[in-house]
Every structure is written in C-alpha cells, then in structure tokens.
Write a protein that holds these residues in place. Sequence first.
Motif, PDB file in Angstrom:
ATOM      1  N   ILE A 188       0.814  -1.217   0.000  1.00 57.05           N
ATOM      2  CA  ILE A 188       0.000   0.000   0.000  1.00 57.05           C
ATOM      3  C   ILE A 188       0.848   1.269   0.000  1.00 57.05           C
ATOM      4  N   TYR A 192       1.162   4.347  -3.443  1.00 55.96           N
ATOM      5  CA  TYR A 192       0.845   5.772  -3.564  1.00 55.96           C
ATOM      6  C   TYR A 192       1.505   6.415  -4.794  1.00 55.96           C
ATOM      7  N   LEU A 195      -0.138   5.118  -7.884  1.00 53.54           N
ATOM      8  CA  LEU A 195      -1.437   5.746  -8.101  1.00 53.54           C
ATOM      9  C   LEU A 195      -1.280   7.093  -8.796  1.00 53.54           C
ATOM     10  N   PHE A 208      -7.114   0.288  -9.143  1.00 54.12           N
ATOM     11  CA  PHE A 208      -6.900   1.123  -7.963  1.00 54.12           C
ATOM     12  C   PHE A 208      -7.751   0.636  -6.790  1.00 54.12           C
ATOM     13  N   LEU A 212      -6.686  -0.972  -3.049  1.00 52.57           N
ATOM     14  CA  LEU A 212      -7.209  -0.391  -1.813  1.00 52.57           C
ATOM     15  C   LEU A 212      -8.020  -1.410  -1.019  1.00 52.57           C
ATOM     16  N   TRP A 232      -0.507   5.036   5.112  1.00 50.99           N
ATOM     17  CA  TRP A 232      -0.501   5.211   3.660  1.00 50.99           C
ATOM     18  C   TRP A 232      -1.850   4.870   3.056  1.00 50.99           C
ATOM     19  N   TRP A 233      -2.559   3.905   3.636  1.00 52.99           N
ATOM     20  CA  TRP A 233      -3.856   3.533   3.072  1.00 52.99           C
ATOM     21  C   TRP A 233      -4.816   4.714   3.110  1.00 52.99           C
ATOM     22  N   CYS A 236      -3.662   7.182   0.483  1.00 53.40           N
ATOM     23  CA  CYS A 236      -4.010   6.697  -0.853  1.00 53.40           C
ATOM     24  C   CYS A 236      -5.497   6.904  -1.136  1.00 53.40           C
ATOM     25  N   LYS A 239      -6.223  10.587  -1.798  1.00 52.38           N
ATOM     26  CA  LYS A 239      -5.713  10.985  -3.106  1.00 52.38           C
ATOM     27  C   LYS A 239      -6.559  10.377  -4.229  1.00 52.38           C
ATOM     28  N   TYR A 240      -6.964   9.124  -4.046  1.00 52.30           N
ATOM     29  CA  TYR A 240      -7.814   8.479  -5.048  1.00 52.30           C
ATOM     30  C   TYR A 240      -9.120   9.261  -5.214  1.00 52.30           C
ATOM     31  N   TRP A 464       6.994   2.088  -8.153  1.00 50.43           N
ATOM     32  CA  TRP A 464       7.046   3.139  -7.131  1.00 50.43           C
ATOM     33  C   TRP A 464       8.012   4.267  -7.518  1.00 50.43           C
TER      34      TRP A 464
END
Length: 537
Positions: A188, A192, A195, A208, A212, A232-233, A236, A239-240, A464
Amino acid sequence: MKRTNFTRIIKTDGVSDAEILISNAKNKTHPFLYPTCEIKENGYVIVDFGNELCGRLHLAFGCSRTPALVRVRLGESVYETCADVGEKNAGNYHSLRDNLYSVVSWGDISASESGFRFARIDNAGSESINLALVYVEEYENGLLVKGNFSCSDERLNEIYKTAERTLSLCVRDDDIWDGVKRDRVSWIGDFYPELLGAYALYGNVLQFEKVLDSIKCFDGHWVNDIPAYSAWWIICLEKYFDLSGNEEYVKSVISYVDKIVDDFSVVIGENGSVSYKNNKLKYFCANEFFIDWPTNGSKDSEIGWRYLVLYAMKCAKKLYARFGGDTKKADDIIESLNKYDYKPSEFKQVTALGVLAGKISAADAKEKLMKGGANGMTSFMSFAIIEALRMIGEGDFAFSVIKEYFGAMMDLGATTFWEDFDMEWLKDNPTDLEAMPDNSRKNIHADYGKFCYLGLRHSLCHGWSCGFIDFFYRHILGVIPVESGYKKIKINPHMCGMSFAEGKISTKHGIISVKHSVVGGKIETALILPDGVTLVK
C-alpha cells in the motif's frame, strides 16, 4: 499478448550461424521449416529485446538429438543472464527466471513468465541443439493510455516515456505490482506513487480499488503488517478520491478510515509518546517505525513515521469533512504528534514528509532539499521530494533534479526506472546494463543495491519510482484539481525554461487538453475543457 522479437545479438560462444535467428524472426512460414543455428555443447547466445518487458521467452527447435537440455536465464541486465543462482545475489525471486528445459526435435518451449530485457540460452546437455526461433510472448495490460505529456525538452520527453513504460508493465490487467521481476505483489505504501503516475496515464481504472480493497485481508494486522502502511492507506484513499471523485467507493470503505484512526489512537499517547504495548495488531519485527529502507533503523525513521501519520490524520479529516465522521480521535492524534520535538533530518525524504505534513516551513526545508542536487534522492520517495520542492516554490530546481536523477539511470541503459538508485554509485564509473561481466570494473546492476535489493536481486522495473510524473501535470502544465474529480481546476503553468509544453489529463468528465507556448516572453495557453469541468481563478 503480442509477439516481440529481439533487436540484436549481444554475444555468442559455440554457436554457428547465429544470424539465422535474426532472419527467422521475420519469417512467416511454419517455424519447423526454418533454417536453424547450431548451439554446441557448452555454447550459448545472449539476445537483447531492446526494452524491459513482461512475458515468456519462446524457443522453437529444429531436428535435434535427444536427450537435450537448454538453460534459459532471463535478465534485466546482461550480467544477470550470466550469473548462477546465488552469484551477486541472483535468484528466482517471485518469478522463475533461471531454469532448465528439455528439448525435443521440432519442439518448442515457453519459459516461465518474468520481467526482463535480455535472455541467455545455453546448451546445458551433451548433444548439440538446433535452434530456429527466439521471441517473447509479451503480456500487456490492455489499458488505453489516455493521458500524455510532451514538451520542447527532449530529455524530459524521454524520461516521461520511460516512466510510462515502467508503469505499463507494473499495472497488470487485474492488479498493480511493485515490480515485474521481483515484488510481483501490492504494497500500500508503494502504491501511492504508482497511483499518482498510473492515474496520469490511464485515468480511473478498477485496479486502484482492487489494491485499496486489499486492506480487508489485514484485519488483526497493520496493513501489509507495517504500521506506516496503514497511514498510507488513508493517504491513498484521500488521493484516489481527489483524482477520481468516486464518492460511492469511498463511502463503501470509510469505516476502514475509522478503524485505522482507532488503531493509531491506541499507540500514540497524549504527550506524543508512542508505544505498541496495548495494541494487539501484528507487524513485521522491528517495523514499528518503518517508512522506507534507507532510513530504516535510524533515529530519523521515527521522525519520518510521525510526519507520515500526521499527514494521514489530516487526510482522514478531509475525508470526514466530505463523508461525515467523528474527527475527535484524528484531532487528538494531531495534537499529540505536534507535542513532539522534531529534530532536523539529514534524509531528504524525511524532510519532504515534514513539508507534506505541514510541519516544516519552506525556509527550513529549502537548504535540506536542495543540497547536492539529486544526491540523496531515492526512487520510492522521489515523488515526495519533488512535491515538497514544488510546495516550497522550488519547482524549477525539482525540474533539474528529475533530469539529473532519472536521466542518469537512462544513461546506464535503463528502459524502465529502478527500485532504487543512488547518485553516489556513479563515482565508480560502473559498466552499464548492456555490458558483459568485467572483473576490472564494477557493474551497475551486480555490484550495487542495498537492503533487500542487493546486487542482482535489485528490480530494474519498479512502479514506485514513477510518482514524480505527477509533477509534469501539476507544475509544468499547472493543472490542479480544486474540487475532487477535476470538477473545478486551476491553471498555473511553469515552463522551466522551455518553449512549449502540452498534455492531456483523463477525468471522469472527459479529457482536459492543455498547451502552453512561450511567445515574446509570455505564456500563451490553449485549453479545452470537457463538460462538467470549470476553470476557476
């Protein structure tokens, strides 16, 4: 799936008429009617496909005596194709890239699927082998590339296209991997920057949400068994939503934001102290403050971890503001983390996380982030360092760092961007990815790398590494979503000395097209907006 031929022969030994393989690649008749080249006992041929790819090496043979054996070694570098398992940390990690196959007359084989650019075919038996055909069954993700970017700086265009190829290999048709040779899984935190980059290319795709959703596999654990990855989840998800505007999906998983906030409220005390004593979630040994490999085990790791959790709590509050929820625990965590005495860090990525979390001012961050140009950059955290430079008003400097850092990989033969790269490695003047093993010089693949990616285990196609391309859209093109899903946008371009830059951005409303040209020292902009997207000042 498509058929991809090799572009050149790197080297042969004990092989007659190897050039036949080049002409056969263009032959349209049945492969068993092809002329063949002979690979004698202990002979081999190494071929180059020109680009990193993901697929299976396919070999077809003519009449051969049996029993016969062929050894296939796939490599992201020529050196990797020449190394035995265990040598320079070469191995079969997550894909079978070094293996023996039986050969029969007029038969064919498909090697195991892996990520590679080069292939070495050795005669591993006592009988000569008659090889007719070498190609790759290449797997593509089937996605339409909707976003693009081009500019007057050809070096930057090359960097963008290399990032695009990296992501095209790591974004699979039903998943997103970290790497195509090794780390063919989803993490995850690593997701980021993937993504950021993949959304720029494809817009919103189902992959995506699948990544998640993997949090649902971690009840009783921190996400990926790493506390920072739970933070981070949330980052993410926020941001998603910012990019996609997908309210329905966020509503379906908002309870997991509550769960993660609850988890952090247990380990973070009122005075800012951190203890996992009363938390029952499992995590990897000694990973309580892990944020990335270069900082792991250092005192700065905890500082970076605190910045990251602080940033995540602010993202949680944004989600609560839109979808409802009790912000008290997130507010309490923010208040507690703010009581900590944050010392300056020598790690650029830690400083960058401090900028993203709103804890480090532009004046305090500038010296740390700009020191030594691209020195201190890391592939994973490149997105954070570049974004932090943009946020403190040093976008032109970030532009030069992107060219210096990622351009250096390309100068060493990179056709995709790597799991890690350190500018310090260049001081040894190492040989590049296309070089045969040479004991008189270090090799960029075999003799570098650190931590879990030492030597030939190092992945040279890692998604990444590509989050930095978000900078091309937000800073150079200057397209910034003011409202989720690009419903409202601002345009504030920065040409970084270029004469033009143009691109397309995929949104749920359609494609935003923008082109900036410098005319008479001023920027002229041509903008096409789809229905549903509004430009605001």
